[in-house]
Design an enzyme around this catalytic site. Structure first.
Site, short mmCIF file in Angstrom:
data_model
loop_
_atom_site.label_atom_id
_atom_site.label_comp_id
_atom_site.label_asym_id
_atom_site.label_seq_id
_atom_site.Cartn_x
_atom_site.Cartn_y
_atom_site.Cartn_z
N CYS A 215 1.05 -1.28 0.15
CA CYS A 215 0.05 0.03 -0.01
C CYS A 215 0.65 1.16 -0.10
CB CYS A 215 -1.04 0.09 0.91
SG CYS A 215 -1.97 -1.28 1.24
N HIS B 289 -3.65 7.13 0.78
CA HIS B 289 -3.91 5.85 0.36
C HIS B 289 -5.49 5.34 0.91
CE1 HIS B 289 -3.91 1.54 -0.08
NE2 HIS B 289 -3.92 1.50 1.00
N ASN C 7 -9.97 -0.53 -2.37
CA ASN C 7 -8.50 -0.47 -2.05
C ASN C 7 -7.60 -0.87 -3.33
OD1 ASN C 7 -6.04 -0.61 -1.20
ND2 ASN C 7 -6.66 -1.35 0.97
#
Length: 335
Positions: A114, A262, A292
């Site tokens: 991530c 993020h 995501n």
């Protein structure tokens, strides 16, 4: 000494939209449950055979290169961030070099999940600052959907992730008041197993072990996440790394024109927004549409924010990420 400036941005997501209601048809879940916990309404999944991690990255890169007003032959280096490469090896960086028809430039793969795009941005920034390279292509691309447990057993993770890619061209900037002002990278490996895919891996279970066991209950090759533990750590590390970047550059929270977090969970973004008392105009979220997309989430969101006119010349833009590893990072940019 130079600064590096983002001169081109692009993103690509598959056309195939998968809504929460679509998922409720194949697993025991529902739209209300997913939105309440994650804020996600829909995500994009590739159609097998139409897209790969590399091909999505290439599509995003072509847009970024065109917007940077340079030719592919002007690219000096490629950095590709992903946790979902096409092959175990080689990495997608060299595949991008091939598919874009670049010169035989170097290609580096970054595996920081991530936080991968911010890590990759930081590496590119150092190369440009030293004068080694002039134009670097940085890509974040992920293909999650074909590696998720799309059953009720895996619903805690599989409802979260989507597929997509974002790209940026970093170019040399002689005006030191513009571009990337600083980047800040951290890790805490003691929590590595709290968000992980264990197999296949040389350390515990390789392909031969999986095949030999032929165990239908084996979940080692599906993503595992200790959701509450990850959430609690994320909100702390997000806050710390944002403040670290601001303090390094003698900036205040009020100086932030745009925060691109993020896109891990809308609740995390909202928590950070409330803690820093930022307005809706100061924070950009698109997890509602894309889920995501790990290393791709920041470049996709950054590109969309720029396309929508939410980022303008002279703005102070903050990128911040937290994810598997644990790793976390931030970048402070003067647009």
């Amino acid at each position: 000494m130079y600064h590096s400036k983002i001169t081109g941005l692009g993103f690509y997501v598959p056309d195939n939209i998968v809504t929460n209601d679509d998922l409720s048809k194949i697993m025991d879940t529902n739209d209300e449950w997913i939105q309440e916990r994650t804020g996600i309404q829909e995500r994009r999944h590739v159609i097998r055979g139409q897209d790969t991690t590399t091909s999505m990255g290439v599509k995003a890169a072509k847009i970024a290169i065109e917007r940077a007003k340079i030719d592919t032959h002007d690219i000096d280096f490629v950095i590709f961030a992903t946790l979902s490469p096409d092959y175990y090896f080689p990495g997608p960086g060299v595949l991008v070099q091939r598919d874009l028809g670049l010169r035989t430039v170097g290609a580096l793969d970054v595996r920081n999940q991530c936080s991968g795009f911010v890590y990759a941005l930081s590496v590119a920034d150092q190369y440009i600052k030293t004068g080694m390279y002039k134009n670097i292509l940085v890509i974040g691309s992920e293909l999650h959907s074909t590696g998720l447990d799309m059953t009720t057993r895996g619903r805690g993770v599989s409802v979260i992730f989507g597929d997509g890619a974002g790209a940026a061209v970093l170019s040399r900037e002689e005006d030191l008041s513009k571009g990337i002002l600083s980047t800040h990278l951290h890790s805490e490996g003691q929590h590595a197993e709290e968000l992980t895919v264990i197999a296949p891996g040389m350390g515990k279970r390789w392909v031969t072990d999986i095949i030999a066991d032929n165990n239908p209950d084996d979940e080692s090759y599906f993503p595992y996440m200790n959701g509450q533990f990850v959430f609690k750590n994320a909100v702390v590390r997000f806050s710390e790394v944002i403040m670290e970047g601001l303090q390094t550059n003698n900036l205040q929270v009020s100086d932030i024109d745009m925060l691109i977090p993020h896109q891990a969970n809308l609740r995390i973004s909202q928590f950070i927004q409330q803690k820093f008392k930022l307005t809706d105009d100061q924070v950009f979220n698109n997890i509602q549409k894309y889920g995501n997309t790990t290393a791709a989430s920041i470049p996709i969101a950054l590109t969309e924010a720029w396309e929508q006119g939410k980022i303008k010349e002279g703005d102070t833009v903050v990128l911040a990420a937290f994810g598997s590893g644990f790793t976390w990072a931030s970048a402070i940019i003067k647009w």
